[in-house]
Scaffold this motif. Structure first.
Motif, PDB file in Angstrom:
ATOM      1  N   ASP A  37      19.793 -32.590 -13.164  1.00 22.77           N
ATOM      2  CA  ASP A  37      20.928 -31.805 -12.692  1.00 22.77           C
ATOM      3  C   ASP A  37      22.190 -32.641 -12.838  1.00 22.77           C
ATOM      4  N   SER A  39      25.182 -31.671 -12.000  1.00 24.81           N
ATOM      5  CA  SER A  39      26.222 -31.170 -11.117  1.00 24.81           C
ATOM      6  C   SER A  39      26.796 -32.325 -10.311  1.00 24.81           C
ATOM      7  N   GLU A 340      24.731 -16.207   0.228  1.00 28.39           N
ATOM      8  CA  GLU A 340      23.597 -16.998   0.701  1.00 28.39           C
ATOM      9  C   GLU A 340      23.562 -17.224   2.212  1.00 28.39           C
ATOM     10  N   GLU A 343      22.103 -14.068   3.641  1.00 27.00           N
ATOM     11  CA  GLU A 343      20.748 -13.861   3.126  1.00 27.00           C
ATOM     12  C   GLU A 343      19.772 -14.852   3.763  1.00 27.00           C
ATOM     13  N   GLY A 344      20.187 -16.117   3.887  1.00 31.29           N
ATOM     14  CA  GLY A 344      19.332 -17.107   4.535  1.00 31.29           C
ATOM     15  C   GLY A 344      19.092 -16.791   5.996  1.00 31.29           C
ATOM     16  N   ASN A 347      16.521 -13.966   6.231  1.00 32.40           N
ATOM     17  CA  ASN A 347      15.163 -14.439   5.949  1.00 32.40           C
ATOM     18  C   ASN A 347      14.591 -15.220   7.129  1.00 32.40           C
ATOM     19  N   TYR A 488      25.361 -27.148   4.674  1.00 31.34           N
ATOM     20  CA  TYR A 488      25.225 -26.788   3.269  1.00 31.34           C
ATOM     21  C   TYR A 488      24.425 -25.501   3.165  1.00 31.34           C
ATOM     22  N   ILE A 489      24.864 -24.646   2.271  1.00 34.04           N
ATOM     23  CA  ILE A 489      24.320 -23.301   2.186  1.00 34.04           C
ATOM     24  C   ILE A 489      22.820 -23.300   1.919  1.00 34.04           C
ATOM     25  N   ASP A 490      22.359 -24.236   1.087  1.00 37.53           N
ATOM     26  CA  ASP A 490      20.947 -24.217   0.717  1.00 37.53           C
ATOM     27  C   ASP A 490      20.019 -24.650   1.846  1.00 37.53           C
ATOM     28  N   SER A 491      20.576 -25.136   2.968  1.00 40.48           N
ATOM     29  CA  SER A 491      19.728 -25.562   4.085  1.00 40.48           C
ATOM     30  C   SER A 491      19.762 -24.590   5.260  1.00 40.48           C
ATOM     31  N   GLU A 493      18.448 -21.518   5.779  1.00 41.41           N
ATOM     32  CA  GLU A 493      17.178 -20.899   6.159  1.00 41.41           C
ATOM     33  C   GLU A 493      16.219 -21.903   6.790  1.00 41.41           C
ATOM     34  N   SER A 494      16.083 -23.085   6.193  1.00 45.21           N
ATOM     35  CA  SER A 494      15.112 -24.064   6.693  1.00 45.21           C
ATOM     36  C   SER A 494      15.504 -24.604   8.066  1.00 45.21           C
TER      37      SER A 494
END
Length: 534
Positions: A37, A39, A340, A343-344, A347, A488-491, A493-494
């Motif tokens: 990656d 990025s 997100e 959505e997270g 979920n 951070y958006i990707d964390s 849901e967890s």
């Protein structure tokens, strides 16, 4: 800010190709990043690192072997960040109950700037769970720099206080500070300390310290061994045997006492470690176990009050009966939650609903400038009701509008104000800030004070860096609930699932300590002792 930092590091690595390494075959050029990656996030620090801040690319060269390259015209704006080569690294961690005090010491060389030039250097320190910086000490170019905590009232020190651009947080748990005018070819000796939390899951405590160094911080000289050192001291505070579970590095046990362990790792390496330091252990009890730790302050401590810590372990009976649950999910669906974050959230709540017992009850309130209720009253968590709730969220969790938190909080409080034989929870999710936050706290405090022995707990979850996390933390504290956040958006849901799991397994509530009646003054963080979990 983090994205710009990552781009600057990427630019710095490209610029470092100008460094002349000589004709010695024993010298190896730096390896390019191995990240698939590319990025900017791939270039963020994953361990304590130091960077040369380069505005003038013309000063980039080997301080030992000048290359006499053609002059480079122009400026780097924003400045490029060249990762410095690391010559030494040591980690010391002291773990007490659920908190670890971490110290890192190491040395870095300004290998990328001409010996006749100087540049600023930037230290970046990623910390573990709920990390909080304690202090930094830096020796560079025969000068000593150190951080010091001062009170705002001490105006005579304000002129010495570091400016915002010279230090701060790159990310919520990544501290940065700038060291001015460091000579090319010189060495920086750095000591940094912070405190962080241990994770607790399924009866195990886990310590995770960011300690993964990229290949390009390894000095260019081949076959020159370097020493890594890790020292770990564990004090469970329980006075019972500790059972070691997992570790990332080969630790040698130095001492073992009841409830205490000491370990050491030393190794000669050709390249620095590329994995975080992790260690987990268990303290096993078949029953609920607790105790009190007392601490007298040192003579140098400004606060001379005695300190205490009350702790409880839930024991090994995972089938132990938990309180029946009543929970109202209060979810922000304002315009900023689009994509997100929402959505997270959906979920995570869907997963939490499926884990409820059929005798538990719940409701969902979505809000922006208006409020939208799944039901006018609490609903039992039957399979059919849960399916309808998931479908309702899919239809109604549509981002748009403003943020009005007070109205849905009042509605949720009224729904569960008459709970009996259960622990009522309000689970608030938002990514925004409102103007009447102090008023909201005062109103909710008055509502909750008269709630009887088991009053509603407000658990708050903040999303993103623009959310008022202090307000959410205070709201949780006054109701004896819990607070967590996903920056951070990707964390989203967890982390939300982790918090929901904690509040769904309450086995103890409203602990009373009678000894407080005989003390003149007591300051207590109720969040630590009001609930027990299995």
């Amino acid at each position: 800010m983090a994205e710009e930092f990552g781009r600057s590091v990427e630019d710095g690595l490209k610029l470092s190709r100008r460094i002349y390494l000589g004709k010695d075959r024993a010298v190896t050029p730096p390896k390019p990043p191995s990240h698939m990656d590319k990025s900017p996030a791939a270039f963020l620090p994953t361990a304590p690192m130091v960077y040369a801040v380069i505005s003038d690319p013309g000063i980039v060269d080997n301080p030992d072997i000048p290359s006499y390259q053609p002059h480079v015209y122009g400026r780097c704006d924003p400045p490029a960040l060249i990762p410095l080569q690391m010559n030494r690294i040591e980690l010391e961690a002291d773990s007490y109950l659920d908190t670890a005090f971490v110290k890192i010491s190491g040395s870095w060389r300004v290998h990328c700037v001409m010996g006749s030039k100087s540049c600023d250097c930037r230290l970046a320190v990623p910390m573990g769970e709920q990390g909080s910086i304690l202090g930094v000490e830096i020796e560079a170019s025969r000068k000593l720099y150190y951080t010091e905590m001062i009170a705002i009232e001490d105006k005579k020190y304000l002129e010495k206080e570091a400016r915002l651009e010279n230090g701060g947080f790159l990310k919520p748990h990544t501290f940065t500070i700038t060291i001015p005018k460091v000579d090319g070819g010189s060495t920086l000796s750095i000591k940094v300390s912070w405190m962080q939390k241990l994770l607790y899951h399924n009866g195990e405590f886990s310590l995770i310290v960011p300690f993964s160094f990229p290949d390009y911080v390894t000095p260019h000289v081949k076959k020159l061994p370097r020493k890594e050192k890790i020292q770990l001291n564990v004090n469970s505070g329980t006075g019972t045997e500790i059972v070691c579970k997992t570790t990332s590095h080969l630790l040698k046990e130095l001492r073992r006492e009841v409830g205490k362990l000491g370990f050491l790792y030393e190794s000669e390496v050709l390249t620095w470690t590329n994995i975080d330091f992790t260690f987990s252990y268990a303290v096993s009890f078949s029953h609920i176990f607790g105790g009190v730790l007392l601490q007298t302050p040192s003579v140098h401590d400004v606060d001379q009050r005695d300190m205490f810590c009350v702790y409880l372990f839930p024991g090994g009976h995972h089938s132990r009966k938990v309180f029946r649950k009543e929970i109202v999910f209060v979810v922000d669906i304002s315009g900023s939650m689009v994509g997100e974050p929402l959505e997270g959230t959906k979920n995570a709540i869907s997963a939490a609903l499926t884990n409820l017992d059929s005798l538990d009850s719940f409701n969902i309130i979505a809000f922006n400038g208006e409020t939208y209720l799944f039901s006018s009253s609490m609903e039992l968590a039957s399979e059919d009701t849960v399916e309808r709730a998931v479908e309702w969220m899919s239809m109604n969790f549509i981002a748009g509008g403003d943020t009005n938190i007070l109205v849905p909080l009042k509605q949720a409080t009224e729904m569960i104000s008459k709970s009996r034989g259960s622990i009522p929870f309000i689970f608030l999710v938002t990514d925004g800030a409102v103007e009447d936050e102090r008023n909201i706290c005062d109103i909710m405090k008055s509502h909750l004070t008269g709630g009887g022995l088991i009053c509603p707990r407000i658990c708050t979850f903040g999303i993103g860096s623009y959310c008022n996390h202090h307000f959410l933390r205070m709201l949780a504290m006054i109701s004896r609930g819990h607070y967590d956040a996903a920056y951070y958006i990707d964390s989203v849901e967890s982390r939300m699932q982790k918090l929901l799991s904690r509040i769904s397994s309450t086995i103890i509530a409203n602990i009373t300590i009678k000894a407080f009646d005989d003390l003149d003054e007591v300051e207590v963080c109720f969040e630590l002792i009001s609930l027990g979990y299995c």
